[in-house]
Design an enzyme around this catalytic site. Structure first.
Site, mmCIF file in Angstrom:
data_model
loop_
_atom_site.group_PDB
_atom_site.id
_atom_site.type_symbol
_atom_site.label_atom_id
_atom_site.label_comp_id
_atom_site.label_asym_id
_atom_site.label_seq_id
_atom_site.Cartn_x
_atom_site.Cartn_y
_atom_site.Cartn_z
ATOM 1 N N GLY A 1 -7.700 -17.219 23.284
ATOM 2 C CA GLY A 1 -8.978 -16.642 23.693
ATOM 3 C C GLY A 1 -9.149 -15.174 23.396
ATOM 4 N N MET B 1 -10.328 -25.944 18.748
ATOM 5 C CA MET B 1 -9.642 -26.704 17.706
ATOM 6 C C MET B 1 -9.970 -28.199 17.791
ATOM 7 S SD MET B 1 -8.536 -24.068 16.328
ATOM 8 C CE MET B 1 -7.340 -24.413 15.045
ATOM 9 N N LEU C 1 -15.998 -31.495 15.436
ATOM 10 C CA LEU C 1 -17.132 -31.987 16.213
ATOM 11 C C LEU C 1 -17.747 -33.216 15.551
ATOM 12 C CD1 LEU C 1 -18.908 -28.601 17.033
ATOM 13 C CD2 LEU C 1 -17.032 -29.721 18.247
ATOM 14 N N HIS D 1 -14.086 -18.427 11.555
ATOM 15 C CA HIS D 1 -13.021 -19.077 10.797
ATOM 16 C C HIS D 1 -12.181 -17.986 10.118
ATOM 17 C CE1 HIS D 1 -11.017 -22.277 8.660
ATOM 18 N NE2 HIS D 1 -11.111 -21.542 7.565
ATOM 19 N N GLU E 1 -22.584 -30.195 9.926
ATOM 20 C CA GLU E 1 -21.713 -31.378 10.010
ATOM 21 C C GLU E 1 -20.470 -31.264 9.134
ATOM 22 O OE1 GLU E 1 -23.723 -35.193 9.928
ATOM 23 O OE2 GLU E 1 -25.429 -34.290 10.961
ATOM 24 N N GLY E 2 -20.546 -30.574 8.022
ATOM 25 C CA GLY E 2 -19.364 -30.378 7.190
ATOM 26 C C GLY E 2 -18.465 -29.308 7.819
ATOM 27 N N VAL E 3 -17.187 -29.595 7.920
ATOM 28 C CA VAL E 3 -16.276 -28.660 8.596
ATOM 29 C C VAL E 3 -16.198 -27.331 7.839
ATOM 30 C CG1 VAL E 3 -13.888 -28.301 9.340
ATOM 31 C CG2 VAL E 3 -14.938 -30.556 9.554
HETATM 32 C C1 GAR Z 1 -8.810 -17.338 15.409
HETATM 33 O O1 GAR Z 1 -8.085 -16.730 14.369
HETATM 34 C C2 GAR Z 1 -9.935 -18.185 14.857
HETATM 35 O O2 GAR Z 1 -10.520 -17.636 13.707
HETATM 36 C C3 GAR Z 1 -9.199 -19.456 14.541
HETATM 37 O O3 GAR Z 1 -8.331 -19.643 15.620
HETATM 38 C C4 GAR Z 1 -7.951 -18.369 16.126
HETATM 39 C C5 GAR Z 1 -8.189 -18.377 17.617
HETATM 40 O O4 GAR Z 1 -7.626 -17.257 18.199
HETATM 41 N N1 GAR Z 1 -10.095 -20.547 14.394
HETATM 42 C C6 GAR Z 1 -9.879 -21.553 13.563
HETATM 43 O O5 GAR Z 1 -8.893 -21.650 12.869
HETATM 44 C C7 GAR Z 1 -10.980 -22.599 13.549
HETATM 45 N N2 GAR Z 1 -10.857 -23.426 12.414
HETATM 46 P P1 GAR Z 1 -8.076 -16.763 19.645
HETATM 47 O O6 GAR Z 1 -7.931 -17.969 20.580
HETATM 48 O O7 GAR Z 1 -7.108 -15.678 19.984
HETATM 49 O O8 GAR Z 1 -9.478 -16.285 19.533
#
Ligand code: GAR
Length: 200
Positions: free
Chosen positions: A19, A98, A101, A117, A150-152
């Site tokens: 978070g 993670m 959807l 991302h 819809e596309g990841v």
């Molecule tokens: C972040 O680096 C975010 O960009 C990534 O997860 C991490 C979460 O960190 N998201 C993805 O990979 C989504 N595909 P956080 O919980 O410390 O914000």
């Protein structure tokens, strides 16, 4: 507690873990001119570290674990959606959420759901972005905030930030550098997005 103007857009942040982006979004949202206020944090992981951080910042948190729903992803999403509607949320920010959807939730929040991302999309959608950027010997990496479709990791890009890749980088070191950029980019882009909505 929030010191928001009445016109702030109520935002929910969906998380699965640490978070740190959520914390950056809450902090920025609690400043006067941000244009949004984080009204709710939802986690699909009961003991996600981000929940305690959000609670300490005075933000309501909810845990809606996906496991009891088994393979019925949409049933889990309907529970999440009901919580978002009950809280009066207008915009959803995915921040390390993670879960892939289903089209149902994507359509329910079409044009009002953002994601961050850790790559310069369209490069490296999916997982292991930093290792892939290093393996490709890229000169730079970064992060992208985009609308969820819809596309990841495919939706329209709202903003990107770039960082250099150093000669002795590891995936962990690069991830940390990118995260620092994420923490600046996401509040900025979300704020601009919400101000645009408020203007109609
Ligand atoms: C972040 O680096 C975010 O960009 C990534 O997860 C991490 C979460 O960190 N998201 C993805 O990979 C989504 N595909 P956080 O919980 O410390 O914000």
């Amino acid at each position: 507690m929030s010191s928001q103007a009445a016109s702030s857009v109520p935002v929910a942040v969906l998380i699965s873990g640490t978070g740190s982006n959520m914390a950056a979004l809450i902090d920025a949202g609690q400043t006067a001119a941000s244009g949004y206020d984080v009204a709710l944090v939802v986690s699909n992981v009961e003991d996600a570290g981000g929940r305690a951080i959000a609670a300490a910042k005075g933000v309501q948190t909810l845990s809606i674990p996906h496991k009891p729903f088994g393979k019925d992803r949409e049933a889990h999403e309907r529970a999440v959606d009901a919580a978002l509607r009950a809280a009066g949320v207008e915009v959803v920010a995915l921040a390390g959420y993670m879960r892939i959807l289903t089209p149902w939730l994507v359509r329910a929040w079409e044009g009002r759901m953002l994601n961050i991302h850790p790559s310069l999309l369209p490069l490296y959608p999916g997982l292991d972005t930093h290792a892939r950027a290093l393996a490709a010997r890229d000169a730079e990496a970064g992060c992208t905030v985009h609308l969820v479709t819809e596309g990841v990791d495919e939706g329209p890009i709202l903003g990107q930030a770039r960082v250099p890749i150093l000669s002795d980088d590891t995936p962990a070191a690069l991830a940390e550098r990118v995260k620092t950029a994420e923490h600046r980019l996401y509040p900025q882009v979300l704020g601009d997005f919400c101000k645009g909505l408020a203007r109609g």
